[in-house]
Design an enzyme around this catalytic site. Structure first.
Site, PDB file in Angstrom:
ATOM      1  N   CYS A  48       0.809  -1.225   0.000  1.00 24.58           N
ATOM      2  CA  CYS A  48       0.000   0.000   0.000  1.00 24.58           C
ATOM      3  C   CYS A  48       0.841   1.274   0.000  1.00 24.58           C
ATOM      4  O   CYS A  48       0.570   2.214  -0.734  1.00 24.58           O
ATOM      5  CB  CYS A  48      -0.927  -0.004   1.214  1.00 24.58           C
ATOM      6  SG  CYS A  48      -1.807  -1.552   1.463  1.00 24.58           S
ATOM      7  N   ASP A  80      -3.665  -3.584   7.383  1.00 30.73           N
ATOM      8  CA  ASP A  80      -4.813  -4.383   7.779  1.00 30.73           C
ATOM      9  C   ASP A  80      -4.801  -5.731   7.060  1.00 30.73           C
ATOM     10  O   ASP A  80      -5.090  -6.773   7.658  1.00 30.73           O
ATOM     11  CB  ASP A  80      -6.114  -3.643   7.445  1.00 30.73           C
ATOM     12  CG  ASP A  80      -6.299  -2.404   8.296  1.00 30.73           C
ATOM     13  OD1 ASP A  80      -5.315  -1.933   8.875  1.00 30.73           O
ATOM     14  OD2 ASP A  80      -7.429  -1.904   8.370  1.00 30.73           O
ATOM     15  N   CYS A 121      -2.260   3.215   3.127  1.00 27.32           N
ATOM     16  CA  CYS A 121      -3.060   2.187   3.802  1.00 27.32           C
ATOM     17  C   CYS A 121      -4.034   2.824   4.787  1.00 27.32           C
ATOM     18  O   CYS A 121      -3.831   3.946   5.259  1.00 27.32           O
ATOM     19  CB  CYS A 121      -2.160   1.169   4.499  1.00 27.32           C
ATOM     20  SG  CYS A 121      -3.045  -0.311   5.055  1.00 27.32           S
ATOM     21  N   ASP A 122      -5.045   2.062   5.134  1.00 22.90           N
ATOM     22  CA  ASP A 122      -6.279   2.578   5.716  1.00 22.90           C
ATOM     23  C   ASP A 122      -6.125   3.634   6.802  1.00 22.90           C
ATOM     24  O   ASP A 122      -6.696   4.720   6.705  1.00 22.90           O
ATOM     25  CB  ASP A 122      -7.088   1.416   6.308  1.00 22.90           C
ATOM     26  CG  ASP A 122      -7.468   0.391   5.270  1.00 22.90           C
ATOM     27  OD1 ASP A 122      -7.066   0.542   4.103  1.00 22.90           O
ATOM     28  OD2 ASP A 122      -8.152  -0.578   5.626  1.00 22.90           O
ATOM     29  N   LYS A 123      -5.399   3.328   7.867  1.00 23.95           N
ATOM     30  CA  LYS A 123      -5.392   4.226   9.028  1.00 23.95           C
ATOM     31  C   LYS A 123      -4.517   5.451   8.820  1.00 23.95           C
ATOM     32  O   LYS A 123      -4.668   6.448   9.526  1.00 23.95           O
ATOM     33  CB  LYS A 123      -4.940   3.464  10.279  1.00 23.95           C
ATOM     34  CG  LYS A 123      -5.743   2.224  10.570  1.00 23.95           C
ATOM     35  CD  LYS A 123      -7.240   2.474  10.554  1.00 23.95           C
ATOM     36  CE  LYS A 123      -8.029   1.182  10.528  1.00 23.95           C
ATOM     37  NZ  LYS A 123      -7.889   0.415   9.282  1.00 23.95           N
ATOM     38  N   CYS A 193      -5.286  -1.447  -1.351  1.00 25.30           N
ATOM     39  CA  CYS A 193      -6.267  -2.458  -1.769  1.00 25.30           C
ATOM     40  C   CYS A 193      -7.288  -1.892  -2.749  1.00 25.30           C
ATOM     41  O   CYS A 193      -7.814  -0.803  -2.557  1.00 25.30           O
ATOM     42  CB  CYS A 193      -6.966  -3.033  -0.551  1.00 25.30           C
ATOM     43  SG  CYS A 193      -5.843  -3.919   0.557  1.00 25.30           S
ATOM     44  N   SER A 469     -13.428  -4.781   7.496  1.00 27.97           N
ATOM     45  CA  SER A 469     -12.666  -4.244   6.381  1.00 27.97           C
ATOM     46  C   SER A 469     -13.622  -3.600   5.396  1.00 27.97           C
ATOM     47  O   SER A 469     -14.791  -3.984   5.285  1.00 27.97           O
ATOM     48  CB  SER A 469     -11.899  -5.376   5.688  1.00 27.97           C
ATOM     49  OG  SER A 469     -11.456  -4.976   4.424  1.00 27.97           O
TER      50      SER A 469
END
Length: 553
Positions: A48, A80, A121-123, A193, A469
């Site tokens: 990511c 994640d 990435c997500d966070k 992702c 997710s």
């Protein structure tokens, strides 16, 4: 310009500081210019954020070309996808606040005049936005970009397909060799992702809320155009410094409403609820969980993206990018186009420049939505007095009623699914996975993917005080609050209790008399903390309810 950095760099008394900075190549001329912090979440543990080191060089080039001096620094990132289904996943949500704290501390320490945050990435995305909103210095958020889809047997793959293939393999629907082939082809290179999972949802949010320049997020990470995007972001931050345009000038209540509408319209991740509540707290903007329901109910689902749809995030770029989505929402009156963005232009002005691919099928026209209402529904009831969230994208059912199958941690539920112990009609209850109880509110993609892969997606429901997710699909309800570890009603559920969920009425109820629930909770004792020391123990003591964004400040 009145420069904060002069407190560090200018004057006779600052000679020691200048001496140290000259040791690493900065000149007197460099130190007289605006100092721009470049917060980089590059890490070598996932695809990511993998290209962010190179992108940072392009950002710094743009800053220099626009008359500033960049100073790059690093923070952490937790994947994640890599940690999913393990104890390591507990670090993910915890990392959001730690990343925000680290960016805040570094920027306050060096008194940067501006900030560019490189995220993927997500966070890392909401974390950077939270720091920007706390600091309130001119700032730009740059999303590294989506991964390209994997290719296998004529279809596009994302990491979602791998998780669901695990469930299919466990159920005997595919072979071990087929699982390995999907594993080997799903992730072809760097990037976050590839569906409208959490990273791409939050990247969309950042353009609609105005903290990222329009038409920067949807360019994939491996696309050569990303270098140009990065250089442009360096120039944008310098313009913001000169105009003293700050994050809280941009992220007003109407901007938050615009962001929520973008989540609803794109079938975005339920994690956006947590993150936007947390961001609103740092922006000093009043926002409640029920606001998501009101906006989603009045916003059509327009974008046909995985996990429930047909296309991947890279297809949005081919369609014309996030500006096309913004233009749809502006034209339909679903967002406030007068909201200002980081470029200094309004959202409507930026959206007006959208260049839509006339043959694209990803972003529906306003007169032909996928659904008339958006992808998020907030449920309340005797099982979730503070609320919980379900993503209804791709769900045909409007309700579910069935017996509870109770699990006190994710691994137990995963074992039950893979052993074939879950039957049609069941309601899986996974508890003690909330912000305090987990700790860290693990995502459940392993379990939800296994359910879908086993062919149970149309016949069971799952609810948890943990979270999901963005790749999760199916009848899955997360963020049940209060959580079990805080003595919420979910702690009183017993095997076989009937649970009723009604999406149309936005209710979720435990069909057990209130008096009985009260008696059960009287004899309930909170579990001992799973961690007695260290960062997880500290987090448990500080973190708030999911209904408040699971914040630690």
């Amino acid at each position: 310009m009145s420069l904060r950095s002069y407190t560090i760099t200018q004057g006779r008394d600052r000679a020691p500081a200048r001496s140290m900075l000259k040791a690493i190549g900065f000149t007197d001329e460099d130190l007289r210019k605006p100092i721009i912090g470049v917060a980089n979440t590059w890490i070598e543990t996932m695809p990511c954020n993998y290209n962010l080191r190179a992108l940072a060089e392009r950002v710094k080039q743009g800053i220099r070309e626009a008359g500033g001096t960049p100073m790059e620094f690093n923070t952490i990132a937790i994947s994640d996808g890599v940690t999913m289904g393990t104890e390591g996943m507990k670090a993910s949500l915890v990392s959001r606040d730690l990343i925000a704290d680290s960016i805040e501390l570094t920027t306050r320490g060096y008194m940067f005049d501006g900030l560019v945050c490189l995220v993927a990435c997500d966070k890392t995305i909401p974390a950077a936005a939270m720091a920007m909103l706390r600091l309130n210095v001119p700032s730009v958020l740059l999303y590294g970009g989506t991964i390209m889809p994997g290719k296998y047997n004529g279809r596009d793959l994302t990491i979602q397909d791998v998780f669901e293939a695990v469930g299919a393999c466990a159920a005997g629907k595919i072979s071990d060799a087929e699982l390995l082939a999907i594993e080997d082809h799903a992730c072809p290179g760097p990037g976050a992702c590839g569906g409208q999972f959490t990273a791409n949802t939050m990247a969309t949010v950042m353009e609609l809320i105005g903290l990222s320049p329009m038409n920067t997020a949807s360019v994939p990470q491996v696309d050569p155009r990303k270098d140009t995007v990065a250089t442009y972001c360096g120039q944008v931050v310098m313009n913001a410094v000169r105009k003293d345009l700050k994050p809280r000038d941009i992220a007003t209540r109407k901007a938050f409403d615009n962001a929520i509408a973008s989540v609803a319209a794109t079938g975005g991740s339920t994690n956006a609820v947590l993150h936007l509540l947390a961001m609103a707290r740092d922006a000093q903007v009043p926002l409640e969980i029920d606001d998501f329901q009101a906006i989603s109910a009045n916003t059509p689902l327009l974008v046909d993206l995985k996990p429930a749809g047909n296309f991947v995030a890279a297809d949005v770029d081919v369609a014309g990018g996030i500006p096309v989505i913004a233009k749809r929402l502006v034209d339909g009156g679903y967002v406030d186009g007068s909201a200002i963005t980081v470029t200094g232009r309004t959202l409507a002005e930026e959206a007006a420049d959208a260049k839509e691919n006339p043959t694209q099928k990803v972003i529906r026209p306003l007169d032909n939505p996928i659904k008339k209402s958006g992808g998020l529904v907030i449920l309340r009831g005797t099982l979730a007095p503070e609320g919980c969230v379900i993503k209804v994208t791709g769900i045909a059912r409007t309700g579910h009623r069935g017996p509870a199958r109770v699990f006190d941690h994710e691994e137990a539920a995963m074992n039950a699914v893979t052993r074939g112990e879950i039957k049609a009609g069941d309601v899986l209850v996974i508890r003690y996975e909330g912000p305090k109880g987990g700790p860290g509110m693990r995502e459940m993609l392993g379990v939800t993917g296994a359910i879908m892969g086993a062919g149970l997606g149309e016949s069971v429901a799952l609810l948890t005080d943990g979270r999901f997710s963005g790749a999760t699909r199916g009848f899955m309800i997360g963020h049940v609050a209060p959580e079990a570890a805080a003595g919420g009603p979910i702690a009183a559920v017993r095997e076989g209790d009937i649970i009723a969920i009604d999406i149309a009425q936005c209710t979720i109820d435990l069909e057990v008399p209130a008096e009985e629930v009260g008696e059960r909770l009287k004899s309930w004792n909170p579990p001992a903390p799973r961690y007695a020391s260290g960062v997880f123990a500290k987090y448990c003591k500080m973190v708030s309810s999911a209904s408040q964004g699971a914040i630690t400040s």
